[in-house]
Design an enzyme around this catalytic site. Structure first.
Site, PDB file in Angstrom:
ATOM      1  N   ASP A   1     -10.739   2.096  -3.339  1.00 14.94           N
ATOM      2  CA  ASP A   1     -11.260   1.915  -1.983  1.00 14.94           C
ATOM      3  C   ASP A   1     -12.780   1.958  -1.986  1.00 14.94           C
ATOM      4  O   ASP A   1     -13.408   1.658  -0.971  1.00 14.94           O
ATOM      5  CB  ASP A   1     -10.726   3.020  -1.060  1.00 14.94           C
ATOM      6  CG  ASP A   1      -9.407   2.617  -0.438  1.00 14.94           C
ATOM      7  OD1 ASP A   1      -8.975   1.468  -0.643  1.00 14.94           O
ATOM      8  OD2 ASP A   1      -8.805   3.452   0.257  1.00 14.94           O
TER       9      ASP A   1
ATOM     10  N   ASP B   1       0.830  -1.208   0.000  1.00 14.75           N
ATOM     11  CA  ASP B   1       0.000   0.000   0.000  1.00 14.75           C
ATOM     12  C   ASP B   1       0.867   1.262   0.000  1.00 14.75           C
ATOM     13  O   ASP B   1       2.060   1.218   0.313  1.00 14.75           O
ATOM     14  CB  ASP B   1      -0.890  -0.054   1.257  1.00 14.75           C
ATOM     15  CG  ASP B   1      -2.181   0.736   1.100  1.00 14.75           C
ATOM     16  OD1 ASP B   1      -2.311   1.490   0.125  1.00 14.75           O
ATOM     17  OD2 ASP B   1      -3.056   0.595   1.978  1.00 14.75           O
TER      18      ASP B   1
HETATM   19  C1  DGJ Z   1      -5.824   1.996   1.950  1.00 18.25           C
HETATM   20  C2  DGJ Z   1      -6.209   0.776   1.187  1.00 18.25           C
HETATM   21  O1  DGJ Z   1      -6.693   1.114  -0.070  1.00 18.25           O
HETATM   22  C3  DGJ Z   1      -7.216  -0.015   1.987  1.00 18.25           C
HETATM   23  O2  DGJ Z   1      -7.651  -1.110   1.251  1.00 18.25           O
HETATM   24  C4  DGJ Z   1      -6.579  -0.427   3.276  1.00 18.25           C
HETATM   25  O3  DGJ Z   1      -5.532  -1.321   3.032  1.00 18.25           O
HETATM   26  C5  DGJ Z   1      -6.081   0.792   4.020  1.00 18.25           C
HETATM   27  N1  DGJ Z   1      -5.247   1.624   3.203  1.00 18.25           N
HETATM   28  C6  DGJ Z   1      -5.328   0.401   5.255  1.00 18.25           C
HETATM   29  O4  DGJ Z   1      -4.754   1.467   5.875  1.00 18.25           O
END
Ligand code: DGJ
Length: 717
Positions: A534, A464
């Site tokens: 997201d 991430d």
């Molecule tokens: C952003 C990601 O897109 C989410 O899926 C998740 O992993 C969060 N970060 C966790 O902090």
């Protein structure tokens, strides 16, 4: 080459250049394949005004007033540039670009590379224009290598160093771009070109959710299935620019590369600067064919590794189920519930390390939080494996929290400029970014991530990255080189990714950047899938996945079913529709599977069984977009995925809101073999491909909001 002409040919396209009488390398043609080119252009040959010439590498200071491809400053301050043809070389295959991701040729591929060298004799500066031709994929890649041959200056400064530019003879195009925001990535925008510059870019240090490094020029009346389309996609994950300029002669220049905004690069004597490559696709059958060309090419000649051609596991991720608050017991319950329904991989998301109960601490300290996982990570991974699932883990390795041991030990490791505290007033998501332009920082990341991966049975990593850059600069760079920082960061990231992914070849890596904030071909070279967004709401996802599919293959798109009301938009949609939307890519769940009712369990089990039957079609077949969520008031969308041999297909159809007096419910399929007879599995209906594509498939749908249907087709004779 015929006289001073270069003709690049793929099976369906031609790209032609000529050197004019003044030695300027000019663009002659890019479009439908020509067998031979016997005519040049007297006009181009005789033209002496650079501003009137369609050039292949544009410079400023000698008469061309449009966007330059490269800007060079000599030690004496001169920024007058002039490039003339010097030589060319043709080689078999495709050389690697040192330190940068790129598409590649396999041994035995019919791929060749043309390098045309242009020179500015006065400045002692050269540009190698590098074209690789993949005839059977119908792809041409372009990049430029800039070199200081040191005749007139010790060092030269690049202020702009784009990867390519190309001049089209007309301006009657539309520009298509994929723009958006966090949780609203890759919305499709089309606009008619107007005189002047129209541009997409990123200054965020990442390719970004706001603009994707892709643009297309669409000829008049171009649509999904017809018309001329030119696609341009940059294999790069940092600051980029994609510019389109219509000049006073109604011509169009397209240029792409590293964003010149606050960019600079010093090239010492005999040194070179490599630019990222761009992937060019021409289609005369609309956007659909352009997308299928990118999909196949990226699946086969960009993505790499153990999982490149492997069906991807159906995962369950705990993020939306627990966020930071979980215990080992809770995680194992979710995993077990998922396993019972057929899921194959359990992914532990953010919050397993340091003392991270919120997003305000511990990034950089990649050591297990024993408060949450008292038996350690290895034990949790073993228990998940004992359930018969694979175990996956989240990292955000490029970051550091102020509340962390890493920051305490190395406060100078974050991105910042001399004498100014990093983002002194605002920390985006309470975190700072590590300075990946530094070798020591890169080595720390490699060591710390590798030691976790080696310590437990980890089969998958979610990599991430959750903020844009501020305070761009490095205390290790001289004042005059600070402008190199953003590109050096990206080079550091690529070095880390190359090292870690090749040390752990059997781990499946998924890239993420608050969702699709770095969904670009550069990241796909290292990690064969990306978390698309997201936003897990089925309705929003239809548009996001549609836009993403314009360039990126469905197998690269992480798509999950989440709980309702949806956490991002609060919408209630049917479990069926959520499943049917997520099945259009790399399928998974992101919810607390222990909370399913008996009825939901049955539905989820059926979804998983179904996806396992069709995943080879979705992940490795060809995508035909039948209905766009941008047409018909955005109320419907439909896709058809077809295996390469046309023997199997799967169709998905969605209706967002019910409408009275709705249209005829036939859906015209595409991509089938017209001569083959197909069975529509489970309906008792059979029909020829021809009928299904022209007359259409009749949908058996009850009216209602948030409806979806899927159909599987199998060729029977
Ligand atoms: C952003 C990601 O897109 C989410 O899926 C998740 O992993 C969060 N970060 C966790 O902090």
């Amino acid at each position: 080459m015929k006289e001073k002409q270069f003709h690049l040919q793929t099976e369906k396209s031609s790209y032609v250049m000529m050197v004019n009488a003044k030695g300027v390398l000019c663009h002659l043609y890019y479009g439908e394949r020509l067998n031979t080119v016997t005519i040049g252009s007297t006009q181009i040959d005789r033209e002496t005004n650079l501003d009137n010439l369609p050039v292949e590498c544009a410079v400023f200071g000698t008469g061309d007033y449009r966007i330059p491809t490269v800007e060079v400053e000599l030690e004496n301050g001169s920024m007058v540039n002039e490039l003339r043809y010097k030589s060319y070389q043709i080689m078999e295959g495709k050389p690697k670009i040192s330190g940068l991701p790129s598409t590649y040729a396999e041994e035995g591929d019919d791929v060749s590379t043309l390098v045309i060298t242009l020179e500015d004799e006065h400045a002692g500066f050269e540009a190698d224009l590098i074209y690789s031709v993949f005839p059977s994929y119908n792809v041409i890649t372009r990049r430029i290598r800039y070199r200081n041959i040191g005749t007139n200056s010790q060092t030269i400064q690049l202020h702009r160093a784009l990867s390519f530019s190309i001049d089209f003879e007309q301006d009657n195009y539309e520009l298509l771009q994929l723009s958006g925001a966090w949780a609203r990535e890759k919305t499709v925008y089309r606009r008619v070109l107007v005189p002047g510059i129209q541009e997409i870019d990123s200054k965020r240090g990442i390719s970004s959710a706001v603009q994707n490094p892709f643009l297309a020029l669409l000829g008049e009346h171009a649509s999904e299935d017809a018309g001329e389309v030119y696609g341009f996609n940059l294999v790069y994950s940092g600051n980029f620019v994609g510019s389109v300029e219509v000049d006073s002669n109604h011509r169009t220049r397209v240029a792409m590369g590293i964003n010149p905004f606050q960019f600079g690069w010093e090239i010492g004597m005999s040194q070179e600067f490599e630019t990222p490559e761009a992937v060019l696709v021409y289609s005369n059958k609309g956007l659909g064919e352009m997308s299928r060309t990118y999909h196949k090419f990226y699946r086969e000649r960009l993505c790499r590794g153990t999982y490149q051609f492997k069906e991807r596991p159906i995962l369950i991720n705990n993020w939306e189920a627990t966020y930071f608050q979980f215990t080992e017991e809770k995680l194992l319950e979710i995993a077990a519930a998922g396993k019972e329904l057929g899921m194959e991989l359990f992914v532990l998301d953010d919050g397993w390390f340091g003392h991270r109960d919120l997003d305000d601490s511990s990034l950089g300290d990649w050591t297990t939080d024993y408060r949450k996982l008292p038996n350690g990570l290895a034990s949790l991974a073993n228990k998940v494996e004992e359930l018969g699932m694979k175990f996956g883990l989240w990292f955000e390795p490029e970051m550091v929290s102020i509340d962390s041991k890493l920051y305490e030990a190395h406060p100078d490791w974050c991105i910042h400029v001399p004498e100014r505290a990093p983002q002194s007033t605002m920390h985006q998501r309470n975190q700072l970014i590590l300075d990946l332009s530094r070798q020591d920082v890169c080595e720390y990341i490699i060591r710390s991530v590798s030691s976790v991966l080696a310590s437990s049975k980890i089969s998958y990593v979610k990599w991430d990255m959750n903020r844009s850059m501020t305070d761009c600069g490095s205390i290790t760079l001289d004042a005059k080189n600070q402008r190199e920082f953003s590109h050096r960061y990206v080079l550091g990231l690529y070095y880390i990714l190359e090292t870690i992914t090749s040390s752990f070849p059997d781990v499946l890596f998924e890239s993420c950047c608050s969702g699709g904030g770095r969904f670009d071909p550069g990241m796909l070279y290292y990690m064969p899938q990306t978390w698309t967004s997201d936003d897990t709401d089925a309705v929003e996802r239809i548009k996001i996945q549609y836009g993403t599919s314009l360039v990126y293959p469905p197998v690269t798109m992480g798509c999950h079913v989440s709980a309702c009301p949806n956490h991002q938009v609060g919408r209630m949609t049917s479990l069926k529709m959520r499943g049917d939307v997520a099945m259009c890519g790399n399928f998974g769940y992101e919810l607390d599977a222990t909370k399913f009712t008996q009825e939901e369990k049955k539905q989820v089990e059926a979804q998983i069984t179904f996806y396992k039957e069709i995943r080879h079609i979705v992940q490795f077949g060809e995508l035909y977009r039948l209905q766009s969520p941008y047409d018909r008031e955005g109320n419907e969308a439909a896709y058809c995925y077809v295996t390469e041999d046309k023997a199997e297909a799967v169709v998905f159809w969605y209706q967002i809101l019910a409408r009275p007096a709705s249209r005829l419910t036939r859906l015209k399929l595409e991509g089938l073999n017209p001569m083959l007879k197909y069975q529509i599995v489970g309906t008792g209906v059979t029909a020829y491909g021809d009928e299904l594509m022209k007359l259409g498939l009749e949908r058996f749908v009850e009216n209602g909001d948030f409806r979806s249907e899927h159909y599987v087709l199998k060729a029977i004779e």
